[in-house]
Scaffold this motif. Structure first.
Motif, PDB file in Angstrom:
ATOM      1  N   HIS A 244       0.737  -0.924   0.290  1.00 56.32           N
ATOM      2  CA  HIS A 244       0.232   0.626   0.206  1.00 56.32           C
ATOM      3  C   HIS A 244       1.412   1.162  -0.457  1.00 56.32           C
ATOM      4  CE1 HIS A 244      -3.475   2.338   1.927  1.00 56.32           C
ATOM      5  NE2 HIS A 244      -3.679   2.088   0.802  1.00 56.32           N
ATOM      6  N   GLN A 245       1.665   1.280   0.407  1.00 54.88           N
ATOM      7  CA  GLN A 245       2.884   2.442   0.480  1.00 54.88           C
ATOM      8  C   GLN A 245       3.605   2.777  -0.717  1.00 54.88           C
ATOM      9  OE1 GLN A 245       2.678   4.589   3.605  1.00 54.88           O
ATOM     10  NE2 GLN A 245       4.279   5.553   1.575  1.00 54.88           N
TER      11      GLN A 245
ATOM     12  N   HIS B 234       3.931   6.028  -4.925  1.00 54.97           N
ATOM     13  CA  HIS B 234       3.796   6.287  -6.777  1.00 54.97           C
ATOM     14  C   HIS B 234       2.704   7.068  -7.372  1.00 54.97           C
ATOM     15  CE1 HIS B 234       7.990   3.597  -7.717  1.00 54.97           C
ATOM     16  NE2 HIS B 234       7.908   2.809  -6.601  1.00 54.97           N
ATOM     17  N   PHE B 235       1.831   6.873  -6.939  1.00 55.63           N
ATOM     18  CA  PHE B 235       0.664   6.920  -7.669  1.00 55.63           C
ATOM     19  C   PHE B 235       0.521   8.011  -6.963  1.00 55.63           C
ATOM     20  CE2 PHE B 235       1.129   3.060  -8.982  1.00 55.63           C
ATOM     21  CZ  PHE B 235       1.435   3.128 -10.822  1.00 55.63           C
ATOM     22  N   GLY B 236       0.588   8.570  -5.619  1.00 58.58           N
ATOM     23  CA  GLY B 236       0.122   9.585  -4.570  1.00 58.58           C
ATOM     24  C   GLY B 236      -1.390   9.462  -4.721  1.00 58.58           C
ATOM     25  N   LEU B 237      -1.825   7.666  -4.932  1.00 57.25           N
ATOM     26  CA  LEU B 237      -3.373   6.816  -4.434  1.00 57.25           C
ATOM     27  C   LEU B 237      -3.571   6.086  -2.700  1.00 57.25           C
ATOM     28  CD1 LEU B 237      -4.192   6.536  -8.225  1.00 57.25           C
ATOM     29  CD2 LEU B 237      -4.790   8.674  -6.587  1.00 57.25           C
TER      30      LEU B 237
ATOM     31  N   GLU C  98      -8.812   2.732   5.038  1.00 55.59           N
ATOM     32  CA  GLU C  98      -8.064   2.239   4.005  1.00 55.59           C
ATOM     33  C   GLU C  98      -7.559   0.943   4.513  1.00 55.59           C
ATOM     34  OE1 GLU C  98      -4.575   4.818   4.888  1.00 55.59           O
ATOM     35  OE2 GLU C  98      -5.852   6.727   5.274  1.00 55.59           O
ATOM     36  N   ILE C  99      -7.435   0.917   3.860  1.00 57.33           N
ATOM     37  CA  ILE C  99      -7.908  -1.117   3.633  1.00 57.33           C
ATOM     38  C   ILE C  99      -6.530  -1.773   5.162  1.00 57.33           C
ATOM     39  CG2 ILE C  99      -7.557  -0.928   0.712  1.00 57.33           C
ATOM     40  CD1 ILE C  99      -4.352  -1.951   1.095  1.00 57.33           C
TER      41      ILE C  99
ATOM     42  N   ALA D 246      -4.181  -3.452  -4.211  1.00 56.44           N
ATOM     43  CA  ALA D 246      -3.064  -3.025  -4.904  1.00 56.44           C
ATOM     44  C   ALA D 246      -2.276  -2.509  -5.887  1.00 56.44           C
ATOM     45  CB  ALA D 246      -2.239  -1.702  -3.552  1.00 56.44           C
ATOM     46  N   ALA D 247      -1.580  -4.321  -5.891  1.00 50.43           N
ATOM     47  CA  ALA D 247      -0.734  -4.757  -6.672  1.00 50.43           C
ATOM     48  C   ALA D 247      -1.312  -4.321  -8.291  1.00 50.43           C
ATOM     49  CB  ALA D 247      -0.325  -5.751  -6.459  1.00 50.43           C
TER      50      ALA D 247
END
Length: 439
Positions: free
Chosen positions: A129-130, A135-138, A212-213, A359-360
């Protein structure tokens, strides 16, 4: 850990009156293991952690030849380090508390000392998740829908043959003592319980608000423990078996996911658009999930029994990798703007592994701008047995490498072994079919 944090959690535990703490770690098979330690030792354990036998994360599972999977008698222990912000007092016995742990290699193991334990699915989900955030700010948020079956004389429904009891108030009333107690405990543990319904004979679904997950996965694990405790109190049985009865609803655990940017905007919806739709970012995420769906089934539907959901027609279990707008036949249902409901995970799912792969897959979809097929278009067939899922997982390099190699290898071995055990078991169906089939 700074002194202020240590002192804060020490005082919090002392004020609560908790006398014993469960230091908890989720296993690969979606159970939890723990050590019980008197609460007065919290400062010592924050510094040194608690040691576990390595086999514990695999539930001490042996293969068909009796060999331990993932670790053996020579394997070194790992260290579980408690996370202060996960402390809770158990509402059914206020002298007991629990605290989740992340696990590491102990200091005396030379070059690998201090490294994360590769079999820790909870810690891996947090790292994945981090990476998505970096990488995407999401940020991925999720709300799960755990269905389960309750069985006992005191709650046995008197149903009408040929009719499904779903949503009937009379049957929900029969479960009133159960759902009220579950809500009581869940709310005490920080859940925001929002709704629930009766779905089939003894089956209810109770939902809490999305988050959040990390929080959602911990709450799902906690919810299962709550239900187990409530079952003990009412002398009934609570089961998260995915398909306990043919001809009745299976027990799913739909994952409703969304991605939020750093300004707090849900990127799955386009501003000002009221018609049911999915944004471009959302389409790429759906594309990534559909592309990798067959391989992810080993995580989403992780048991032999899981696949019986897909062999019982008319019971709302999707069997192809597709998506649709408010279409319950699809694997991914856009049920409302800003939310994608992934419908294949079932009640036995390891939520840390499932959210890691979602997430991946989302990162794969966004990074490679993977367009999904048109909404409603028929997709490829999903695996229909655990054996098929093993092969799909083995054949997808992206999904295998989305997990630490040791974790992926061990999980694959566990599931291959489970399938082998099932294939070697005799069932009543075989006796009914073959006992007097010849002459």
């Amino acid at each position: 850990m700074d002194n202020d944090t240590v002192e804060e959690i020490k005082e919090k535990i002392e004020r609560s009156g908790v006398e014993y703490l469960y230091y908890m770690v989720p296993t690969l098979r979606s159970r939890t293991v723990a050590k019980m330690v008197p609460a007065k030792h919290i400062v010592r354990n924050l510094d040194k952690g608690v040691n576990f036998t390595r086999n514990a994360l695999m539930d001490f599972q042996n293969d068909v030849f009796g060999n331990p999977i993932g670790a053996d008698i020579r394997s070194k222990e790992f260290v579980a380090m408690p996370e202060p912000d996960s402390f809770n007092q158990l509402p059914w016995d206020k002298s007991i508390g629990r605290i989740f742990c992340s696990t590491y290699e102990p200091d005396h193991l030379g070059e690998i000392a201090g490294r994360p334990n590769f079999h820790d699915s909870r810690a891996h989900m947090k790292r994945t998740h981090q990476l998505l955030k970096d990488h995407f700010g999401l940020t991925m948020k999720s709300g799960t829908e755990p269905e389960m079956v309750w069985v006992g004389e005191s709650i046995k429904p008197n149903t009408i043959p040929g009719y499904n009891p779903a949503y009937q108030v009379e049957y929900l009333e029969g479960m009133r003592p159960i759902y009220k107690r579950v809500h009581e405990y869940a709310n005490a543990l920080g859940f925001d319980m929002i709704e629930g319904d009766y779905e089939d004979k003894g089956q209810i679904e109770l939902n809490w608000n999305f988050d959040e997950i990390e929080r959602t996965a911990d709450r799902l694990v906690t919810y299962r423990q709550i239900c187990s405790q409530v079952a003990r109190e009412f002398d009934v049985e609570a089961s998260f078996m995915p398909k306990p009865f043919i001809g009745e609803m299976g027990a799913g655990c739909h994952h409703n996911i969304s991605l939020w940017d750093e300004s707090g905007r849900n990127t799955f919806a386009d501003a000002g658009v009221k018609d049911l739709h999915l944004s471009q970012v959302g389409r790429w995420v759906v594309g990534g999930i559909i592309k990798n769906a067959p391989a992810m089934m080993l995580i989403f539907a992780s048991t032999v029994n899981s696949y019986k959901r897909f062999w019982d027609p008319g019971q709302f279990a999707p069997a192809t990798a597709d998506w649709g707008l408010d279409d319950r036949a699809s694997m991914i249902r856009i049920s409302s703007n800003g939310r994608a409901e992934v419908r294949v995970p079932d009640a036995s799912v390891n939520p840390y592994l499932s959210h890691s792969l979602l997430a991946a897959a989302a990162a794969d979809g966004i990074g490679n701008q993977i367009e999904p097929p048109e909404a409603g278009a028929k997709g490829v067939d999903l695996p229909r047995t655990l054996g098929d899922a093993v092969e799909a997982f083995r054949g997808n390099e992206f999904i295998r490498t989305a997990l630490p190699p040791q974790l992926a290898e061990t999980y694959l071995e566990m599931k291959e072994n489970e399938w082998a055990q099932y294939c070697g078991a005799l069932t009543q169906w075989e006796f009914d079919q073959y006992w007097q089939a010849i002459p």
